[in-house]
Scaffold this motif. Structure first.
Motif, PDB file in Angstrom:
ATOM      1  N   ALA A 244       0.797  -1.225   0.000  1.00 18.67           N
ATOM      2  CA  ALA A 244       0.000   0.000   0.000  1.00 18.67           C
ATOM      3  C   ALA A 244       0.827   1.270   0.000  1.00 18.67           C
ATOM      4  O   ALA A 244       0.436   2.258  -0.629  1.00 18.67           O
ATOM      5  N   ALA A 245       1.953   1.278   0.724  1.00 17.74           N
ATOM      6  CA  ALA A 245       2.692   2.533   0.900  1.00 17.74           C
ATOM      7  C   ALA A 245       4.145   2.255   1.247  1.00 17.74           C
ATOM      8  O   ALA A 245       4.478   1.201   1.802  1.00 17.74           O
ATOM      9  N   GLU A 246       4.999   3.219   0.956  1.00 20.20           N
ATOM     10  CA  GLU A 246       6.409   3.119   1.309  1.00 20.20           C
ATOM     11  C   GLU A 246       6.603   3.362   2.806  1.00 20.20           C
ATOM     12  O   GLU A 246       5.706   3.885   3.484  1.00 20.20           O
ATOM     13  N   TYR A 247       7.778   3.000   3.302  1.00 16.38           N
ATOM     14  CA  TYR A 247       8.049   3.107   4.740  1.00 16.38           C
ATOM     15  C   TYR A 247       7.786   4.525   5.262  1.00 16.38           C
ATOM     16  O   TYR A 247       7.083   4.718   6.256  1.00 16.38           O
ATOM     17  N   GLY A 248       8.344   5.507   4.593  1.00 15.19           N
ATOM     18  CA  GLY A 248       8.186   6.880   5.057  1.00 15.19           C
ATOM     19  C   GLY A 248       6.737   7.332   5.041  1.00 15.19           C
ATOM     20  O   GLY A 248       6.304   8.090   5.922  1.00 15.19           O
ATOM     21  N   GLN A 249       5.971   6.879   4.055  1.00 14.51           N
ATOM     22  CA  GLN A 249       4.557   7.232   3.997  1.00 14.51           C
ATOM     23  C   GLN A 249       3.796   6.647   5.179  1.00 14.51           C
ATOM     24  O   GLN A 249       2.917   7.304   5.751  1.00 14.51           O
TER      25      GLN A 249
END
Length: 288
Positions: A244-249
């Protein structure tokens, strides 16, 4: 400083992960090794992490313990034993006396895959939970909403055992429904020995198609109210979160959902609660 209370590592050349099936799981069908973890953490404030089991394989946990000895930032391991086995105490003992056994802080089983919704209150499983308690370890609850009633019953039998609910109990974010999940979460949180990982929400939502923290807020508000920030801990669920999303997101979304907390409460959610639960108070990363 920040603790990431939930992430994984795996090498598909070592073992297959049977839950990585279907085209939607393609982003996870590759190796995620320590170097990948370090790259994901590079621009974050995370200085300690908890490495969590991925499969019901007795060989995986010793491998994770060895990784904790050498991989920067890994400060605790949540492993796997067969809770239903007659020798469950011996299994735990072998892990705790492993040369790197000091990193073992908890045990988890992927209850979400069990067809019996009352698996957690089977007599053999309760015997296994008693062994976890006697060993001084944490037990992590990986359950779906229909399994929460059994989790509540199991927790009620072990008031001295610390339980940690993974991924907010996997609420039905995609459907937009709150009940019966919310009521069950409140019932589980009524037990003071239960903590909860503020994790997994983006993967329970159609986040990758249309990112919007507004859809997550009702579920975040339920766990924030039920557990309070003193019994919640941030977890990335990396690399599963990459669906769903990157680590930072993921970290940015968690911070946005917790924006109403004061400094002390945010410190608990993102740092101190996890250090307390996993006994990593004095941990320092290898690279400073």
């Amino acid at each position: 400083m920040t603790v990431d209370s939930h992430h994984h590592l795996w090498d598909l050349d070592v073992r297959d992960l049977p839950w990585i099936v279907g085209a939607e799981m393609d982003p996870l069908r590759r190796d995620f090794r320590p170097a990948d973890l370090q790259a994901a953490l590079k621009d974050s404030t995370v200085d300690a992490t908890v490495l969590v089991q991925t499969v019901s394989d007795p060989d995986e946990t010793p491998e994770m313990l060895v990784l904790a000895d050498s991989v920067d930032r890994i400060a605790a391991v949540v492993g796997w034993v067969d809770l239903t086995a007659r020798d469950v105490r011996e299994q735990i003992g072998r892990l705790q006396t492993h040369p790197s056994g000091r990193w073992l802080k908890g045990i988890r089983h992927q209850v979400e895959t069990e067809p019996d919704p009352e698996w957690l209150i089977r007599p053999d499983v309760l015997n296994g939970l008693a062994a976890v308690e006697d060993a001084g370890l944490v037990y992590e609850l990986l359950v779906r909403p229909h399994q929460l009633p059994a989790a509540i019953k199991a927790v009620g039998q072990f008031p001295q055992l610390t339980f940690v609910l993974d991924h907010c109990g996997k609420p039905p974010v995609a459907s937009g429904e709150l009940e019966p999940w919310a009521g069950l979460i409140r019932a589980l949180a009524a037990f003071p020995n239960v903590f909860c990982k503020f994790s997994g929400l983006v993967t329970e939502d159609a986040w990758a198609r249309q990112p919007d923290p507004v859809r997550l807020r009702p579920y975040a508000d339920v766990v924030l109210e039920a557990f309070g920030p003193g019994r919640l801990m941030f977890g990335s669920d990396w690399p599963v979160c990459l669906l769903a999303a990157e680590y930072g997101q993921v970290m940015d979304v968690a911070r946005e959902l917790a924006a109403g907390l004061d400094d002390r409460q945010r410190a608990a959610l993102f740092d101190t609660t996890a250090r307390q639960v996993y006994d990593i108070e004095g941990f320092r990363p290898l690279l400073g």
